[in-house]
Every structure is written in C-alpha cells, then in structure tokens.
Design a protein around this motif. Structure first.
Motif, short mmCIF file in Angstrom:
data_model
loop_
_atom_site.label_atom_id
_atom_site.label_comp_id
_atom_site.label_asym_id
_atom_site.label_seq_id
_atom_site.Cartn_x
_atom_site.Cartn_y
_atom_site.Cartn_z
N CYS A 262 50.36 -78.06 -16.21
CA CYS A 262 49.58 -78.96 -15.36
C CYS A 262 48.18 -79.13 -15.95
N PRO A 263 48.07 -79.86 -17.06
CA PRO A 263 46.81 -79.94 -17.81
C PRO A 263 45.65 -80.61 -17.07
N LYS A 264 45.92 -81.38 -16.03
CA LYS A 264 44.84 -82.04 -15.29
C LYS A 264 44.14 -81.09 -14.31
N LEU A 265 44.75 -79.95 -14.03
CA LEU A 265 44.23 -79.02 -13.02
C LEU A 265 42.84 -78.52 -13.40
N LYS A 266 41.87 -78.70 -12.48
CA LYS A 266 40.49 -78.33 -12.73
C LYS A 266 39.97 -77.26 -11.78
N PHE A 267 40.62 -77.13 -10.61
CA PHE A 267 40.09 -76.25 -9.58
C PHE A 267 41.24 -75.70 -8.74
N ILE A 268 41.18 -74.42 -8.42
CA ILE A 268 42.19 -73.80 -7.56
C ILE A 268 41.47 -73.17 -6.37
N ALA A 269 41.87 -73.55 -5.17
CA ALA A 269 41.35 -72.95 -3.94
C ALA A 269 42.49 -72.21 -3.26
N VAL A 270 42.21 -71.01 -2.78
CA VAL A 270 43.22 -70.22 -2.09
C VAL A 270 42.77 -70.01 -0.66
N GLN A 271 43.58 -70.46 0.27
CA GLN A 271 43.27 -70.26 1.68
C GLN A 271 44.05 -69.06 2.17
N ALA A 272 43.58 -67.90 1.78
CA ALA A 272 44.23 -66.64 2.15
C ALA A 272 43.19 -65.54 2.01
N THR A 273 43.56 -64.35 2.38
CA THR A 273 42.65 -63.22 2.29
C THR A 273 42.38 -62.82 0.85
N GLY A 274 43.41 -62.78 0.04
CA GLY A 274 43.26 -62.38 -1.35
C GLY A 274 43.57 -63.52 -2.29
N TYR A 275 43.38 -63.27 -3.58
CA TYR A 275 43.68 -64.29 -4.58
C TYR A 275 44.58 -63.73 -5.67
N ASN A 276 45.34 -62.70 -5.33
CA ASN A 276 46.24 -62.06 -6.30
C ASN A 276 47.40 -62.95 -6.72
N VAL A 277 47.57 -64.10 -6.10
CA VAL A 277 48.63 -65.03 -6.49
C VAL A 277 48.21 -65.92 -7.65
N ILE A 278 46.96 -65.81 -8.05
CA ILE A 278 46.43 -66.61 -9.15
C ILE A 278 46.21 -65.72 -10.37
N ASP A 279 46.68 -66.16 -11.52
CA ASP A 279 46.36 -65.47 -12.77
C ASP A 279 44.92 -65.87 -13.11
N VAL A 280 43.98 -65.08 -12.62
CA VAL A 280 42.56 -65.41 -12.74
C VAL A 280 42.12 -65.45 -14.21
N GLN A 281 42.61 -64.53 -15.01
CA GLN A 281 42.23 -64.52 -16.42
C GLN A 281 42.69 -65.80 -17.11
N ALA A 282 43.92 -66.22 -16.82
CA ALA A 282 44.43 -67.46 -17.41
C ALA A 282 43.61 -68.66 -16.94
N ALA A 283 43.23 -68.68 -15.67
CA ALA A 283 42.40 -69.78 -15.16
C ALA A 283 41.05 -69.80 -15.87
N LYS A 284 40.46 -68.65 -16.04
CA LYS A 284 39.16 -68.56 -16.71
C LYS A 284 39.27 -69.07 -18.16
N GLU A 285 40.32 -68.67 -18.84
CA GLU A 285 40.53 -69.09 -20.23
C GLU A 285 40.69 -70.61 -20.36
N ARG A 286 41.18 -71.24 -19.30
CA ARG A 286 41.43 -72.69 -19.31
C ARG A 286 40.29 -73.48 -18.66
N GLY A 287 39.24 -72.79 -18.25
CA GLY A 287 38.12 -73.47 -17.62
C GLY A 287 38.38 -73.95 -16.21
N ILE A 288 39.34 -73.31 -15.55
CA ILE A 288 39.69 -73.67 -14.17
C ILE A 288 38.94 -72.74 -13.23
#
Length: 91
Positions: free
Chosen positions: A65-91
């Motif tokens: 999903c190369p257009k993805l620029k921002f991820i918002a999580v409406q939950a208590t935690g954010y463990n469902v997101i690979d945060v390191q991968a997002a950081k590496e991709r500028g997300i």
C-alpha cells in the motif's frame, strides 16, 4: 486524500458520525475487515490514511500500500502496527 476505516463498527457502533473526517478527504468505512493480508491490502490499496483497531498492519501490508502516509489506531494499544516498519517507510 482517501481515509479508510477498517473496523468501523468497533469504533462507532452507530451512535457517532464520521462526518468530521470528511473535511479531510474521501472517507470509506468498513464495519469489519477480516484480519488477512489479502482483505486488508484490498481495502487499503488507494488509502492515504488508515484508521484501524483490530487488524495487524505488517511491513508486508505497508509495502503493498505505497500511498499510505498515516496510521491511526482507535484502541488502547498499538501493538497491531509494526511500528518499526512504519518508521522506516516514513509513515
């Protein structure tokens, strides 16, 4: 700007309006999204912004999903997101 909500029912079972998001772009709300790579990628293919809750967002999904620029999580935690991968991709 396309905003995709993957788990709308969890975040808003019908008592709220998604209208405030519409000032930022086209909003597409899915009540529930199966937690499979194929389902998530299909729904996020043209998304700039993801608003999620339960789906695992992996590096593989971000790459598909190369257009993805921002991820918002409406939950208590954010463990469902690979945060390191997002950081590496500028997300």
């Amino acid at each position: 700007m396309k905003i995709v909500v993957l788990d709308g029912y969890c975040e808003n079972p019908g008592d709220l309006s998604w209208a405030p998001l519409e000032q930022f772009g086209e909003v597409v709300v899915y009540d529930r999204t199966p937690d499979t790579k194929e389902a998530v990628v299909e729904r996020l293919q043209d998304a700039d912004i993801l608003v999620g809750n339960k789906n695992n967002i992996t590096a593989e999904i971000m790459d598909a999903c190369p257009k993805l620029k921002f991820i918002a999580v409406q939950a208590t935690g954010y463990n469902v997101i690979d945060v390191q991968a997002a950081k590496e991709r500028g997300i």
